[in-house]
Design an enzyme around this catalytic site. Structure first.
Site, mmCIF file in Angstrom:
data_model
loop_
_atom_site.group_PDB
_atom_site.id
_atom_site.type_symbol
_atom_site.label_atom_id
_atom_site.label_comp_id
_atom_site.label_asym_id
_atom_site.label_seq_id
_atom_site.Cartn_x
_atom_site.Cartn_y
_atom_site.Cartn_z
ATOM 1 N N GLY A 1 0.822 -1.201 0.000
ATOM 2 C CA GLY A 1 0.000 0.000 0.000
ATOM 3 C C GLY A 1 0.854 1.247 0.000
ATOM 4 O O GLY A 1 2.027 1.214 -0.383
ATOM 5 N N CYS A 2 0.294 2.348 0.452
ATOM 6 C CA CYS A 2 0.972 3.639 0.463
ATOM 7 C C CYS A 2 2.338 3.509 1.116
ATOM 8 O O CYS A 2 2.461 3.126 2.271
ATOM 9 C CB CYS A 2 0.126 4.661 1.207
ATOM 10 N N PHE A 3 3.375 3.822 0.367
ATOM 11 C CA PHE A 3 4.731 3.565 0.847
ATOM 12 C C PHE A 3 5.158 4.420 2.025
ATOM 13 O O PHE A 3 6.067 4.058 2.755
ATOM 14 C CB PHE A 3 5.754 3.608 -0.272
ATOM 15 N N TRP A 4 4.507 5.542 2.280
ATOM 16 C CA TRP A 4 4.880 6.371 3.431
ATOM 17 C C TRP A 4 4.717 5.593 4.731
ATOM 18 O O TRP A 4 5.597 5.579 5.575
ATOM 19 C CB TRP A 4 4.019 7.623 3.525
#
Length: 184
Positions: free
Chosen positions: A23-26
């Protein structure tokens, strides 16, 4: 601002590289740094992998048309943390049962994937995935296990994003689930 093919990470002798998409890499980067920062994780960076577009930008990856996933690549000391441990953690820190989505983030760029770098990693990834699918997620895992192709670093402002922006967006599916140890 566009990304470019990453120069190979400076990998000290004896260290290894692992690449995952969840998912969102952050949030993925943030959780891995927080958990393994003092336990063998030597470097972590976010970027793009798995697609066919050269030099993708964040905007192009977010379109879903590049084939790339938002991913995390870590350099770790296998004397302090094993690849197996990193993968078991991967399955605990996101939902591997949703195809092309994590929480409200939808699209192939948010897929669940393990990108292996050699035959041993492939073997471990397939073994851990099979056990996780059987024991923790009861036959629902959709995680891809694929050879690592070309890696592209994300733009500089994405690196260590949540440390620089503590109130920034973090996918609600990125939290640590409690599961019993995997059995053989």
């Amino acid at each position: 601002m566009s990304s470019s093919p990453a120069q190979p990470m400076s990998v000290p002798e004896g260290t290894k590289t692992a690449t995952v998409a969840a998912g969102c890499f952050w949030g993925v980067e943030h959780v891995y740094r927080r958990t393994f920062g003092n336990k063998g994780l030597l470097d972590a960076r976010v970027g793009y992998i798995g697609g066919d577009t050269k030099n993708p930008s964040y905007r192009s990856v977010c379109s879903g048309r590049t084939g790339h996933a938002e991913a995390l690549q870590v350099v770790y000391d296998p004397n302090q943390v094993s690849y197996r441990t990193l993968l078991e953690f991967f399955y605990k820190m996101h939902d591997p049962t949703t195809a092309n989505a994590q929480g409200p983030d939808m699209g192939s760029q948010y897929r669940s994937a393990i990108f292996f770098h050699d035959a041993e990693q492939e073997k471990v990834a397939k073994d851990v995935t099979a056990k996780v699918n059987k024991q923790w997620w009861r036959g629902k895992v959709v995680t891809e296990v694929l050879p690592a192709g070309e890696w592209y670093d994300a733009e500089t402002y994405h690196q260590i994003y949540l440390d620089k922006n503590p109130s920034g967006y973090e996918c609600p599916s990125h939290y640590i689930r409690k599961f019993p140890a995997l059995s053989d």
